[in-house]
Design an enzyme around this catalytic site. Sequence first.
Site, PDB file in Angstrom:
ATOM      1  N   GLU A   1       0.974  -0.848  -0.466  1.00  0.00           N
ATOM      2  CA  GLU A   1       0.124  -0.253  -0.238  1.00  0.00           C
ATOM      3  C   GLU A   1       0.716   1.420  -0.388  1.00  0.00           C
ATOM      4  OE1 GLU A   1      -1.002  -2.663   1.474  1.00  0.00           O
ATOM      5  OE2 GLU A   1      -2.437  -3.455   1.324  1.00  0.00           O
TER       6      GLU A   1
ATOM      7  N   HIS B   1     -11.554  -3.781  10.573  1.00  0.00           N
ATOM      8  CA  HIS B   1     -11.985  -3.795   9.113  1.00  0.00           C
ATOM      9  C   HIS B   1     -12.894  -2.693   8.660  1.00  0.00           C
ATOM     10  CE1 HIS B   1      -9.203  -6.865   7.647  1.00  0.00           C
ATOM     11  NE2 HIS B   1      -9.835  -6.863   6.261  1.00  0.00           N
TER      12      HIS B   1
HETATM   13  C1  LIG Z   1      -3.315  -4.604   4.009  1.00  0.00           C
HETATM   14  C2  LIG Z   1      -3.650  -5.670   3.605  1.00  0.00           C
HETATM   15  N1  LIG Z   1      -4.215  -5.052   2.377  1.00  0.00           N
HETATM   16  C3  LIG Z   1      -4.955  -5.907   1.912  1.00  0.00           C
HETATM   17  C4  LIG Z   1      -5.772  -6.679   2.053  1.00  0.00           C
HETATM   18  C5  LIG Z   1      -7.025  -7.518   1.988  1.00  0.00           C
HETATM   19  N2  LIG Z   1      -6.386  -8.570   2.057  1.00  0.00           N
HETATM   20  C6  LIG Z   1      -7.062  -9.722   3.056  1.00  0.00           C
HETATM   21  S1  LIG Z   1      -6.683 -11.164   2.307  1.00  0.00           S
HETATM   22  C7  LIG Z   1      -5.946 -10.903   1.423  1.00  0.00           C
HETATM   23  C8  LIG Z   1      -4.609 -11.653   0.992  1.00  0.00           C
HETATM   24  C9  LIG Z   1      -3.860 -12.441   1.273  1.00  0.00           C
HETATM   25  O1  LIG Z   1      -2.984 -13.355   0.394  1.00  0.00           O
HETATM   26  P1  LIG Z   1      -1.996 -14.404   0.759  1.00  0.00           P
HETATM   27  O2  LIG Z   1      -1.523 -13.374   1.699  1.00  0.00           O
HETATM   28  O3  LIG Z   1      -1.790 -14.572  -0.419  1.00  0.00           O
HETATM   29  O4  LIG Z   1      -3.013 -15.064   2.210  1.00  0.00           O
HETATM   30  P2  LIG Z   1      -3.854 -16.005   1.047  1.00  0.00           P
HETATM   31  O5  LIG Z   1      -5.153 -15.232   2.120  1.00  0.00           O
HETATM   32  O6  LIG Z   1      -3.785 -16.654   0.009  1.00  0.00           O
HETATM   33  O7  LIG Z   1      -4.124 -17.717   2.668  1.00  0.00           O
HETATM   34  C10 LIG Z   1      -5.970  -9.055   1.158  1.00  0.00           C
HETATM   35  C11 LIG Z   1      -5.323  -8.776   0.157  1.00  0.00           C
HETATM   36  C12 LIG Z   1      -5.478  -6.724   4.147  1.00  0.00           C
HETATM   37  N3  LIG Z   1      -6.485  -7.842   4.466  1.00  0.00           N
HETATM   38  N4  LIG Z   1      -4.458  -6.094   4.243  1.00  0.00           N
END
Ligand SMILES: Cc1ncc(C[n+]2csc(CCOP(=O)(O)OP(=O)(O)O)c2C)c(N)n1
Lengths: 352, 352, 325, 325
Positions: free
Chosen positions: A61, A130
């Site tokens: 971000e 959130h």
């Molecule tokens: C700082 C931040 N940016 C965006 C999000 C929205 N978000 C929630 S889960 C996620 C995906 C995370 O992907 P990954 O780290 O690969 O974990 P997975 O869900 O695949 O287990 C995102 C972008 C967040 N929670 N925190």
Amino acid sequence: MHRELKYSQAVHEAIELCMARDRSVYVMGLGVPDPKGIFGTTLGLKDKFGAGRVLDMPASENGMTGVAIGSALVGMRPIMTHQRIDFALLALDQIAGQAANWHYMFGGQARVPLVIRMIIGRGWGQGPQHSQSLHAWFAHIPGLKVVMPATPYDVKGLLIASVEDDNPVVFIEHRWLHNITGDVPGGLYRVPLGRSRVAREGDDLTIATASYMTLEALRAAEMLAEEGLNAEVIDLRTLKPLDEAPILDSVRKTGRLIVADTGWRSVGFSAEVVARVTEAALDHLKAPPRRVTLPDCPTPTSRALADFYYPSARDIVATAWGMMGLEVELPVMQETAGALLDVPDKSFTGPF
Amino acid sequence: MHRELKYSQAVHEAIELCMARDRSVYVMGLGVPDPKGIFGTTLGLKDKFGAGRVLDMPASENGMTGVAIGSALVGMRPIMTHQRIDFALLALDQIAGQAANWHYMFGGQARVPLVIRMIIGRGWGQGPQHSQSLHAWFAHIPGLKVVMPATPYDVKGLLIASVEDDNPVVFIEHRWLHNITGDVPGGLYRVPLGRSRVAREGDDLTIATASYMTLEALRAAEMLAEEGLNAEVIDLRTLKPLDEAPILDSVRKTGRLIVADTGWRSVGFSAEVVARVTEAALDHLKAPPRRVTLPDCPTPTSRALADFYYPSARDIVATAWGMMGLEVELPVMQETAGALLDVPDKSFTGPF
Amino acid sequence: MRNIEPAVLKRLYQEMLRIRLIEERIAELYPMEEMRCPIHLCIGQEAVAVGLCAHLTRDDYVLSGHRSHGHYLAKGGDLKRMMAELFGKVTGCSKGKGGSMHMLDLEAGFLGATPIVGGTIPIAVGAAFGTVMQGENRVTAAFFGDAAVEEGVFHESLNFAALRTLPVVFVCENNLYSVLSPLSVRQPSGREIYHLAQGHGVESFQADGNDVVEVYNLAGRAISKARRGDGPTFLEFKTYRWREHCGPNYDIDLGYRTEDEFQEWRSRCPIDRLKKHLKGKGLITDLEAEDMENSLRAEIDEAVEFAGESPFPEVEALEQHIFAP
Amino acid sequence: MRNIEPAVLKRLYQEMLRIRLIEERIAELYPMEEMRCPIHLCIGQEAVAVGLCAHLTRDDYVLSGHRSHGHYLAKGGDLKRMMAELFGKVTGCSKGKGGSMHMLDLEAGFLGATPIVGGTIPIAVGAAFGTVMQGENRVTAAFFGDAAVEEGVFHESLNFAALRTLPVVFVCENNLYSVLSPLSVRQPSGREIYHLAQGHGVESFQADGNDVVEVYNLAGRAISKARRGDGPTFLEFKTYRWREHCGPNYDIDLGYRTEDEFQEWRSRCPIDRLKKHLKGKGLITDLEAEDMENSLRAEIDEAVEFAGESPFPEVEALEQHIFAP
Ligand SMILES: Cc1ncc(C[n+]2csc(CCOP(=O)(O)OP(=O)(O)O)c2C)c(N)n1
Ligand SMILES: Cc1ncc(C[n+]2csc(CCOP(=O)(O)OP(=O)(O)O)c2C)c(N)n1
Ligand SMILES: [Mg+2]
Ligand SMILES: [Mg+2]
């Protein structure tokens, strides 16, 4: 000609129109081109404008805000999107430290035309990380504009005006507004930044509000009207720059002020409105101004607590009667009728 | 027994005492063990307590705040230091998103005893990115405590109390206070968080303030007294939790409120004080409350502009007379005598 | 799968199965709309949590992110309290305030999970730092996904862990997606995730996250190294999430990933693979397996019942716990 | 120093000398307390700015941080306006609002310098991204120090630049210190800075930053590559700051670095080295060198005079430029 659109569709249309007429406008954010398209607001844009202008991004971000700033400095007009305002906490150095200062600190020689869409608001158990409503932070920073539209008409006109603005604009959408519908003209039109709107006229009481709380304020005004109290509802639309005069005019007329805000109480945006009114119209106040806000605590996840956390029309009504020195029995509300308070309507099924 | 110490020495002594009595206290921050030792406040601590407890760190503000939080979760009591509050913009996710919520969101089962020292304030041309006074942001967040001591006595007692507090505390020192001197008892003592102090009694006007502006307020009060106006000065000391009652009591007595704040005006901390007073003591107000703050613009670097940017005793005095409906000629101030306004005193030579 | 005691293999199997059955039960119950919080199921990814935590004691620490059920359970977190948390009940592991995205179990050494991507990585490093400062010999593991390595704070954490030779194990579950976004739109092609950690000078490995034995072996190595005081290790495990990013359903119809890809990964189910092996070697009988499943189901029934019957928090709780006393 | 035209070598020499003389003049004037803003001199580090910018045109972009005088000048920034900026005058390159830590010269393609460590690195990547989106063929260079690589945003920037194959050159001036803190308390030993960039899959080099020819050659390679559309390069140049971190004085007495270390680096003065070579090869005579110095001094005199005589901004400027109209 009537043309009903959802708030989310109005956002979509604004982006589409801006992109169609100005090749320097582009959209980026986590999930922007994905099949869900930020609650529908960016759906199909990639097919129309290409992957070069409608882009996903790494979960970076702060860095990506810097990227947006850099591109803006050389002539682009980015629209950045965060699905939750909370993620922007990571980007505050770039937003408040760089983007906000860039024009001023270089003596007006450079510009950062950047719109950052951020989504606030409730859902099922979004909880402490959130669902923060941090508009007060942005509205505190010189050099940032802050917009919080409440209606489909406004969200389209304000988003177009924001994209055309040469300053960083924090554009805040409340999640519970995306599904509301309203009249939205086709084609380009602007709602100027820094202008509020009288959403309802009244003589007895002024309710200054913005974003989703405008809906609750209007509901409250209806309820109050049934008992003969006539509330004026001012939808601020832009928090910075703040359109102060209509609030003052209204309070000079009504003598009473309630500020209804989606944010926390202490050192929040609502305090600013109270302060301005007191400074400029003290003699007109018939009763102490009141703030209807979140309590000063983090967002709890359990609906059993969240139901009491979020302010509603009922709280505004109770506050209004209190200001009148009256104890009025409040009408039976949803919750006692067994309905769920953690969704705006039946179309909302799921946590987001 | 009188014991004069500088504010910076009082900070130093507080840290030293806390470290000596509790092995879980440690200090970290950019430059903490270096030969300048954060304006002298951490000098010599490394020699005394070892490199294991007095540490430098990488320029990784967000990550290192997380490190501090993690260590606090397992029993340590970190004191983190930022030479400029502006650097903490990078760490807001960890400060406001994690540390502030941790106790609440896990139902009270975990604690984050963490003190984050941040330095605000002027200097020669610190400019837009090295002099922001962002206490309003922190004071908006549930779960954070915010402390802004104005005197050597208070800074020691409040720092000790902050280190002993089981919550994240944002501890804000104004750079122009480090060199002031005052009575500071030896040994451990606490000034409780959440308690204000009447710095000067008076009947005609209440000045609510904190940190460096307390000095300007006291100067203003002297100037007003010469003309027969008796100002009460309330040094808030802690912005969150805010000690509201003494402000209200004072305004109920004086009927007039000025809030003097080191921060920006709009949606700043001063608005909160105005709002609280108006809500609770409207009927006692003889004149509209006034805020003496920074104007809503970024910090300019040139002293030609900075001189007009920072509010001073003179502004408070002018505001006070305005509230009394009087036009009083202001005494000749430093600037017209050719002195430099961008240093607090002659001991200050250089940009920091 | 040589070198590992049959009893250990069976325990790994049971743990994985337990998590699977719990997650499936959650998926089943979720549409009733009583668990009113976002949930991120780890079905398909169980091997990483189980293989890793098998080497940790209750004194060791784990931190995690939004997809934490498996980590919580593998580390020994209380099932009843987890279920109650999902239902928003006061008996929940976070007293209802956290929901699925904010869980902890201090008795189990599960120090906390929070859903800001990358956010708990430095906290894990800090926990490790704290244990070292206190002269304790504990290991801390941080679980996170493939998106977390895009956050600057991940790098800041690695740098400090390497600088201070901290007893921390970084565990990246690379399931190829961040929400609906594939790695290709987020990270340069040809650059593996574990290369990032190598760049920091942290010893790094990449392995099959659907092979619990591979996870177990690598984890054992990294955790003993940490325990010896020899510093951090980074482990990248390739794995796959079967269901939607958030919620109980399958989502192949959305089109962001292919049916083929899904089937390919599904055929590499970590639980089936181990079961096959156990049965092949005669280490478990059908009856035993059935018994195991039944008793797990009974445990889950009980937990669901506990959660269902538990009271919601009282309204007074709303403004409690803002500050620690 | 073969392969480089004598005229180029002379220009490099002149540019370095110019920056040196300007910085020395600032140091001389600073104690008069008329330049009332923090200054970070680059004396000793001139070769990096000069060797790098020698390949950039006015259409290319540069961004920098707190120690930006050399970069501003090497990129062609206006000297008079820089001096006026240090004096807080309205004729300054930022109209007095920025001071030494916030300078820009858009005509020269100096897109801006700001002092939050690491803060302009993603902005440089974004500028490069913007030029690509607009179909322009410009190269962007980001200058930063050895502390900036500790900021997460550095990594976020590298990842995106690599992902998008952007025309950006990352230039790290590793002068061994962050304020008074040596690398050893901030980064793991044995891990070189350019390894970090390698981890991201970005082509990376480490070289002697006090050898302008080495800088020039590597920069030429990285910049042509970027111009060809072949993506980012990371260059780490080891160099040394002679004076204090912030301010005009020497600071060896503080004790955070040794006299020996200082003398060793001082003996490797990039300007002396090139001058020796030029003289040895007969490419410059003493008279020429003296003439050059004299005319540079005259230029500096003029700039200082301009700055001194310029007016301060009027008070009205305080609330101007908060928003672009
Ligand atoms: C700082 C931040 N940016 C965006 C999000 C929205 N978000 C929630 S889960 C996620 C995906 C995370 O992907 P990954 O780290 O690969 O974990 P997975 O869900 O695949 O287990 C995102 C972008 C967040 N929670 N925190
Ligand atoms: C985010 C941030 N943290 C801390 C500082 C304070 N600070 C100013 S300059 C500096 C040192 C930077 O060191 P380096 O990047 O090596 O550049 P150098 O000064 O050596 O040229 C620091 C830490 C800052 N400006 N920004
Ligand atoms: Mg993933
Ligand atoms: Mg350096």
